[in-house]
Design an enzyme around this catalytic site. Structure first.
Site, mmCIF file in Angstrom:
data_model
loop_
_atom_site.group_PDB
_atom_site.id
_atom_site.type_symbol
_atom_site.label_atom_id
_atom_site.label_comp_id
_atom_site.label_asym_id
_atom_site.label_seq_id
_atom_site.Cartn_x
_atom_site.Cartn_y
_atom_site.Cartn_z
ATOM 1 N N CYS A 333 0.713 -1.068 -0.005
ATOM 2 C CA CYS A 333 0.034 0.290 0.161
ATOM 3 C C CYS A 333 1.042 1.331 0.127
ATOM 4 C CB CYS A 333 -1.372 -0.501 1.103
ATOM 5 S SG CYS A 333 -0.052 0.069 2.946
ATOM 6 N N ARG A 362 6.859 -10.814 5.616
ATOM 7 C CA ARG A 362 6.168 -11.223 6.589
ATOM 8 C C ARG A 362 7.047 -12.127 8.081
ATOM 9 N NH1 ARG A 362 -0.285 -10.000 5.575
ATOM 10 N NH2 ARG A 362 -0.035 -8.990 4.134
ATOM 11 N N HIS A 509 -8.301 -1.287 0.559
ATOM 12 C CA HIS A 509 -7.227 -2.127 -0.027
ATOM 13 C C HIS A 509 -7.709 -3.278 -0.327
ATOM 14 C CE1 HIS A 509 -4.142 -0.201 2.735
ATOM 15 N NE2 HIS A 509 -5.715 0.851 3.173
#
Length: 644
Positions: A333, A362, A509
């Site tokens: 984003c 992640r 999103h």
């Protein structure tokens, strides 16, 4: 006193138990299926006294969700009692029910193995056949601590040290006494249908500094048929395990010694990915998205500005370049907002829809990694829609339509939830309320049912979550649609409104399939590795009866490849039956057999995955057949698709 049981008023003595009251108000058959009572929000043993002031009691049936939870919790106690009879030096800890069954953590003299299950289950059946009652008692905590200290049960003593109440509740089952809130079954006779499933190591209280315990998992159901169906699903899930099929079909692998949680895609697996990615890009372009790409690293200051550093940094990786700290992106984003902010936008340009198949990283604990389903590096079919507030509802509806089209294509049903503001979040209450209402209003407008998931939103905004159901009735989280007023404010995104003023846009999103790795893993298990023809890495395999047919087989393969059909040959010096079985094991949609007749008549004998034979077909007929098969799922879903 009078009490209402399923609409019927019954008179019971003042000292009556819940079981007495329900027995008076229910038919004999219904009472026999009752394992507990509900008074208001409280679940009670049938042996418990009717609560003072209660005016109504509801039976909890064994087959109900509440009854099933009580059954499984009680079966955990039965298992613990059996373990202590067989292995008396074992120390017990906790044994809760879980979504699919129960477990109990033990501290044994030696770790338990599946080889112990036969003896434990046999002892459990003895306890069940004896119809031993579960008896509840309340004891002074100090006395209870002394009791368990004398029994050399340090884990129970530790648990009681955390209890603030002066008393504790205990349940006795034969010679086994356990610390427990309950309720439990009236007797062990209700727990006839159970199975021990697996054993694993588990640290006491989940802390790796504590002792490793033996955790035995099991399940229990109200009926034998339900238990058998569940065990069948477990075996089917093992057969469909994407990690197993990934190796068998040569799609991907993992090398945990050098790159834990990261996938090594083999040629066939990479081809599946590429086909899927190309399809997704085309679908995005058809729906008015623009393709963009941002960098893997962004300065830490940017992640601080967005709120990720404060709210998400435990999930991120950081590195340093020439003394400056950078964050490895866990999502796309920020780059998309910077792309939007690179020029002043007019309201006439909105909505802007940026799409990126972006690789993100992640941090996941090593114990949480699980094949393609939980990895540290993955690709998201990510997009961000930047629009005016007036356009928000239509954009959300457009995303939901996209979700609906794709999951229909892959044969998934799905459920929708709206996740609201979590405790750890950024932004004003007013923005959160506006965003949440926008999501709900869009779903209501297109008449899609949904549930509210309190506190499950992203830290910057509420979201719609889509959970798909696979062919084994398992639910998987895939799509997400997040409405965000906060990040456009933090990054000072603007557009020039019709009146010439500078206004703040809103951002959506969204991910449709979510992580491509995760989705491919789910899809492999959903279709048991037999990809639909349009997505199969090999759509047709040409096999020969003898080496005399090899040259013709090569020419058939070349022609089909020129027609865009992914084709390979099997010219090994093996028997025909062996090569046909190999193609079935490799889950090839079309097996094209060439013998003397096929060579003479310039065609092939067509066999389908699954064993059906279509007989002799010309090569033109084969091309048309595979083309039609590839396009059929898209036509059923109302999507335009041209085979290529």
């Amino acid at each position: 006193m009078n009490i209402t049981v399923e609409g019927k008023q019954v008179e019971i003595p003042a000292e009556a138990t819940c079981g007495d009251a329900l027995k008076a108000g229910l038919s004999g058959k219904r009472f026999k299926a009752t394992v507990a009572a509900q008074a208001g929000d409280a679940l009670l043993d049938l042996s418990a006294a009717v609560p003072a002031g209660a005016t109504e009691l509801t039976p909890v049936l064994l087959e109900s969700p509440e009854g099933l939870e009580i059954l499984r919790h009680s079966t955990a106690h039965i298992m613990a009692a059996a373990v202590l009879r067989l292995f008396p030096k074992t120390k017990v800890t906790i044994g809760p029910s879980i979504a699919t069954g129960f477990y109990y953590d033990f501290d044994p003299v030696r770790p338990f193995t599946v080889d112990d299950f036969e003896a434990i289950e046999k002892e459990m059946r003895r306890i069940v056949e004896a119809a031993e009652p579960f008896t509840r008692s309340v004891e002074d905590k100090t006395a209870s601590i002394a009791r368990f200290t004398a029994k050399d049960e340090p884990y129970k003593v530790e648990i009681m040290g955390d209890i603030q109440d002066p008393t504790v509740s205990l349940y006795t089952l034969g010679d086994f006494i356990d610390l427990c809130r309950g309720p439990h079954l009236p007797s062990t006779a209700f727990a006839k249908h159970f199975k021990l499933l697996s054993v694993a190591g588990a640290y006491w209280r989940g802390n790796e500094k504590n002792k490793m315990l033996s955790r035995i998992y099991g399940t229990a159901f109200a009926t034998e048929a339900e238990l058998k169906a569940y065990l069948h699903r477990i075996e089917e899930a093992k057969r469909r395990d994407h990690r197993k099929l990934g190796r068998e079909l040569d799609l991907f692998d993992f090398h945990e010694d050098v790159a834990p949680g990261m996938v090594f895609w083999h040629p066939k697996g990479m081809l599946v990915r590429t086909i899927l990615e190309d399809f997704l890009r085309k679908e995005h372009l058809k729906r008015g998205y623009e393709l963009v790409q941002g960098p893997q690293l962004l300065r830490r200051e940017l992640w601080e500005r967005s709120g990720h550093y404060a709210n998400y940094r435990e999930n991120m990786y950081f590195t340093e370049i020439e003394g400056d700290a950078y964050g490895v992106k866990p999502m796309n984003c920020l780059a998309h907002m910077l792309i939007y902010g690179s020029a002043l936008r007019s309201y006439r340009e909105l909505p802007v829809r940026y799409a990126e198949l972006g690789v993100v990283h992640r941090h996941e604990m090593s114990g949480a990694l699980h094949g393609l389903l939980r990895v540290r590096q993955f690709t998201q079919d990510d997009a961000h829609i930047i629009c005016t507030p007036d356009q928000l509802e239509a954009e959300i509806i457009g995303v939901i339509s996209f979700i609906r089209d794709l999951f229909t294509l892959f044969g998934f049903s799905y459920k929708i939830g709206v996740a609201t503001r979590p405790e750890k979040s950024i932004g004003t209450d007013a923005d959160w309320e506006r965003a949440t209402k926008a999501l709900i209003k869009a779903l209501e407008k297109i008449d899609i049912p949904f549930v509210i998931n309190e506190g499950d939103g992203a830290f910057y905004g509420p979201k719609i979550d889509c959970r798909v159901t696979d062919s084994l009735d398992r639910e998987w989280q895939c799509s997400t649609v997040q409405c965000d007023f906060t990040l456009p404010e933090r990054f000072e995104l603007e557009y020039v409104a019709q009146d010439g003023s500078r206004q703040r846009p809103v951002m959506v999103h969204r991910a449709i399939l979510g992580s491509l790795e995760r989705f491919i893993g789910i899809l492999i298990e959903h279709c048991a590795g037999a990809f639909p023809t349009w997505l199969a890495p090999v759509q047709a395999r040409v096999i020969t009866v003898t080496s005399q047919h090899d040259a013709y087989a090569e020419s058939v393969c070349a022609r089909l490849r020129l027609a865009g059909i992914r084709t390979e040959t099997d010219l090994r010096n093996e028997k025909l039956g062996y090569k046909v079985r190999a193609a079935q094991m490799d889950k090839i949609p079309y097996v094209l057999v060439i013998g003397d007749k096929e060579l003479e008549d310039e065609g092939v004998n067509v066999r389908l995955f699954g064993g059906d034979s279509l007989g002799f077909k010309t090569l033109a007929e084969v091309e048309a057949l595979i083309r039609e098969d590839s396009e059929a799922p898209f036509k059923r879903g109302g999507m335009n698709y041209r085979f290529s």
